[in-house]
Design a protein around this motif. Structure first.
Motif, mmCIF file in Angstrom:
data_model
loop_
_atom_site.group_PDB
_atom_site.id
_atom_site.type_symbol
_atom_site.label_atom_id
_atom_site.label_comp_id
_atom_site.label_asym_id
_atom_site.label_seq_id
_atom_site.Cartn_x
_atom_site.Cartn_y
_atom_site.Cartn_z
ATOM 1 N N TYR A 1 -8.382 93.844 75.037
ATOM 2 C CA TYR A 1 -8.533 95.051 75.846
ATOM 3 C C TYR A 1 -9.517 95.975 75.147
ATOM 4 O O TYR A 1 -9.548 96.056 73.915
ATOM 5 C CB TYR A 1 -7.201 95.792 75.992
ATOM 6 N N ALA A 2 -10.306 96.681 75.940
ATOM 7 C CA ALA A 2 -11.171 97.729 75.407
ATOM 8 C C ALA A 2 -10.468 99.053 75.627
ATOM 9 O O ALA A 2 -9.978 99.328 76.719
ATOM 10 C CB ALA A 2 -12.516 97.733 76.117
ATOM 11 N N ILE A 3 -10.375 99.847 74.580
ATOM 12 C CA ILE A 3 -9.891 101.213 74.703
ATOM 13 C C ILE A 3 -11.139 102.081 74.561
ATOM 14 O O ILE A 3 -11.746 102.143 73.488
ATOM 15 C CB ILE A 3 -8.856 101.555 73.624
ATOM 16 N N LEU A 4 -11.538 102.697 75.657
ATOM 17 C CA LEU A 4 -12.748 103.502 75.689
ATOM 18 C C LEU A 4 -12.359 104.969 75.529
ATOM 19 O O LEU A 4 -11.540 105.478 76.292
ATOM 20 C CB LEU A 4 -13.497 103.285 77.008
ATOM 21 N N ALA A 5 -12.926 105.623 74.549
ATOM 22 C CA ALA A 5 -12.587 107.012 74.246
ATOM 23 C C ALA A 5 -13.650 107.939 74.827
ATOM 24 O O ALA A 5 -14.829 107.824 74.494
ATOM 25 C CB ALA A 5 -12.492 107.206 72.734
ATOM 26 N N TYR A 6 -13.230 108.860 75.689
ATOM 27 C CA TYR A 6 -14.122 109.823 76.313
ATOM 28 C C TYR A 6 -13.795 111.227 75.828
ATOM 29 O O TYR A 6 -12.626 111.551 75.578
ATOM 30 C CB TYR A 6 -13.976 109.802 77.839
ATOM 31 N N HIS A 7 -14.821 112.044 75.712
ATOM 32 C CA HIS A 7 -14.625 113.433 75.308
ATOM 33 C C HIS A 7 -15.848 114.221 75.753
ATOM 34 O O HIS A 7 -16.900 113.644 76.016
ATOM 35 C CB HIS A 7 -14.470 113.543 73.790
ATOM 36 N N GLN A 8 -15.741 115.525 75.818
ATOM 37 C CA GLN A 8 -16.888 116.369 76.126
ATOM 38 C C GLN A 8 -17.715 116.517 74.857
ATOM 39 O O GLN A 8 -17.221 116.993 73.834
ATOM 40 C CB GLN A 8 -16.433 117.721 76.638
ATOM 41 N N GLU A 9 -18.969 116.079 74.922
ATOM 42 C CA GLU A 9 -19.816 116.089 73.733
ATOM 43 C C GLU A 9 -19.920 117.464 73.091
ATOM 44 O O GLU A 9 -19.924 117.587 71.875
ATOM 45 C CB GLU A 9 -21.222 115.591 74.078
ATOM 46 N N GLY A 10 -20.011 118.509 73.915
ATOM 47 C CA GLY A 10 -20.138 119.856 73.371
ATOM 48 C C GLY A 10 -18.955 120.238 72.510
ATOM 49 O O GLY A 10 -19.107 120.901 71.478
ATOM 50 N N VAL A 11 -17.772 119.804 72.912
ATOM 51 C CA VAL A 11 -16.560 120.081 72.131
ATOM 52 C C VAL A 11 -16.629 119.335 70.806
ATOM 53 O O VAL A 11 -16.409 119.906 69.735
ATOM 54 C CB VAL A 11 -15.285 119.697 72.921
ATOM 55 N N ILE B 1 -34.800 104.982 81.468
ATOM 56 C CA ILE B 1 -34.781 106.421 81.710
ATOM 57 C C ILE B 1 -33.971 107.100 80.620
ATOM 58 O O ILE B 1 -33.124 106.473 79.972
ATOM 59 C CB ILE B 1 -34.222 106.762 83.114
ATOM 60 N N ASP B 2 -34.241 108.368 80.390
ATOM 61 C CA ASP B 2 -33.537 109.114 79.351
ATOM 62 C C ASP B 2 -32.063 109.247 79.694
ATOM 63 O O ASP B 2 -31.713 109.602 80.818
ATOM 64 C CB ASP B 2 -34.120 110.523 79.196
ATOM 65 N N GLY B 3 -31.240 108.977 78.706
ATOM 66 C CA GLY B 3 -29.821 109.273 78.751
ATOM 67 C C GLY B 3 -29.010 108.592 79.828
ATOM 68 O O GLY B 3 -29.541 108.059 80.789
ATOM 69 N N PRO B 4 -27.703 108.614 79.654
ATOM 70 C CA PRO B 4 -26.790 108.149 80.697
ATOM 71 C C PRO B 4 -26.591 109.273 81.717
ATOM 72 O O PRO B 4 -26.607 110.443 81.358
ATOM 73 C CB PRO B 4 -25.497 107.856 79.930
ATOM 74 N N PHE B 5 -26.440 108.913 82.950
ATOM 75 C CA PHE B 5 -26.231 109.912 83.994
ATOM 76 C C PHE B 5 -24.947 109.585 84.740
ATOM 77 O O PHE B 5 -24.966 109.122 85.868
ATOM 78 C CB PHE B 5 -27.425 109.959 84.951
ATOM 79 N N ALA B 6 -23.841 109.849 84.104
ATOM 80 C CA ALA B 6 -22.537 109.613 84.716
ATOM 81 C C ALA B 6 -22.077 110.889 85.404
ATOM 82 O O ALA B 6 -22.377 111.989 84.963
ATOM 83 C CB ALA B 6 -21.523 109.193 83.656
ATOM 84 N N GLU B 7 -21.353 110.729 86.476
ATOM 85 C CA GLU B 7 -20.799 111.873 87.193
ATOM 86 C C GLU B 7 -19.464 112.253 86.574
ATOM 87 O O GLU B 7 -18.415 112.101 87.168
ATOM 88 C CB GLU B 7 -20.616 111.515 88.675
ATOM 89 N N THR B 8 -19.504 112.728 85.353
ATOM 90 C CA THR B 8 -18.287 113.087 84.650
ATOM 91 C C THR B 8 -18.595 114.166 83.630
ATOM 92 O O THR B 8 -19.725 114.290 83.172
ATOM 93 C CB THR B 8 -17.660 111.857 83.961
ATOM 94 N N LYS B 9 -17.588 114.943 83.269
ATOM 95 C CA LYS B 9 -17.769 115.956 82.234
ATOM 96 C C LYS B 9 -17.630 115.327 80.850
ATOM 97 O O LYS B 9 -18.130 115.849 79.879
ATOM 98 C CB LYS B 9 -16.743 117.072 82.388
ATOM 99 N N GLU B 10 -16.920 114.206 80.775
ATOM 100 C CA GLU B 10 -16.722 113.540 79.493
ATOM 101 C C GLU B 10 -17.756 112.446 79.317
ATOM 102 O O GLU B 10 -18.197 111.835 80.274
ATOM 103 C CB GLU B 10 -15.323 112.905 79.399
ATOM 104 N N GLN B 11 -18.125 112.210 78.058
ATOM 105 C CA GLN B 11 -19.030 111.128 77.735
ATOM 106 C C GLN B 11 -18.269 110.099 76.908
ATOM 107 O O GLN B 11 -17.292 110.427 76.245
ATOM 108 C CB GLN B 11 -20.237 111.645 76.931
ATOM 109 N N LEU B 12 -18.743 108.869 76.965
ATOM 110 C CA LEU B 12 -18.129 107.807 76.178
ATOM 111 C C LEU B 12 -18.405 108.087 74.706
ATOM 112 O O LEU B 12 -19.552 108.127 74.275
ATOM 113 C CB LEU B 12 -18.686 106.437 76.583
ATOM 114 N N LEU B 13 -17.356 108.353 73.956
ATOM 115 C CA LEU B 13 -17.460 108.734 72.557
ATOM 116 C C LEU B 13 -17.398 107.515 71.639
ATOM 117 O O LEU B 13 -18.028 107.474 70.601
ATOM 118 C CB LEU B 13 -16.331 109.711 72.222
ATOM 119 N N ALA C 1 -8.979 114.028 73.862
ATOM 120 C CA ALA C 1 -9.794 112.921 74.365
ATOM 121 C C ALA C 1 -9.086 112.240 75.532
ATOM 122 O O ALA C 1 -7.880 112.370 75.721
ATOM 123 C CB ALA C 1 -10.057 111.909 73.256
ATOM 124 N N VAL C 2 -9.861 111.510 76.321
ATOM 125 C CA VAL C 2 -9.349 110.699 77.417
ATOM 126 C C VAL C 2 -9.562 109.246 77.023
ATOM 127 O O VAL C 2 -10.636 108.880 76.529
ATOM 128 C CB VAL C 2 -10.105 111.009 78.726
#
Length: 127
Positions: free
Chosen positions: A3-13, A66-78, A105-106
């Motif tokens: 299983y992959a456990i993917l950790a998401y968080h707001q980069e600014g935080v 293209i520059d950067g990931p463009f996900a429709e989310t406030k959290e980024q894959l950390l 984190a999510v």
């Protein structure tokens, strides 16, 4: 099953943490890491760099970079963890341990359908 456990968080935080705050968090996360390694349940784990240093390859044929990931989310894959448990309940329990260490984190738990460990990578200094 892997299983992959993917950790998401707001980069600014994450980027706002002091070095001491980040080190305290990493100390707690490494305790979970060490326990999962001792249980022989943890595979590769990685903390990813900021999205501003990332690019995305998309489109047909060779694709366009293209520059950067463009996900429709406030959290980024950390970061991510690869764990091995007989059922998803074990992976969920591991994610809960990680969440206790980093409660803001999510964590997404996703089955891995194909796992190829690849070659061991050694860090290489850029020339």
């Amino acid at each position: 099953m892997y299983y992959a456990i993917l950790a998401y968080h707001q980069e600014g935080v994450v980027q706002s943490w002091t070095e001491e705050e980040d080190q305290a968090l990493m100390t707690e996360l490494l305790e979970v890491n060490d326990r999962l390694v001792a249980q022989k349940s943890l595979g590769p784990a990685a903390r990813l760099g900021p999205t501003e240093g990332a690019v995305t390859l998309r489109g047909q044929g060779e694709g366009m970079v293209i520059d950067g990931p463009f996900a429709e989310t406030k959290e980024q894959l950390l970061g991510l963890y690869v764990v091995d448990f007989p059922t998803i309940e074990g992976a969920i329990a591991a994610a809960r341990d990680l969440r206790r260490a980093n409660p803001t984190a999510v964590y997404e738990i996703r089955p891995i359908l194909l796992y190829l460990p690849g070659a061991s990578l050694e860090s290489r200094a850029e020339d």
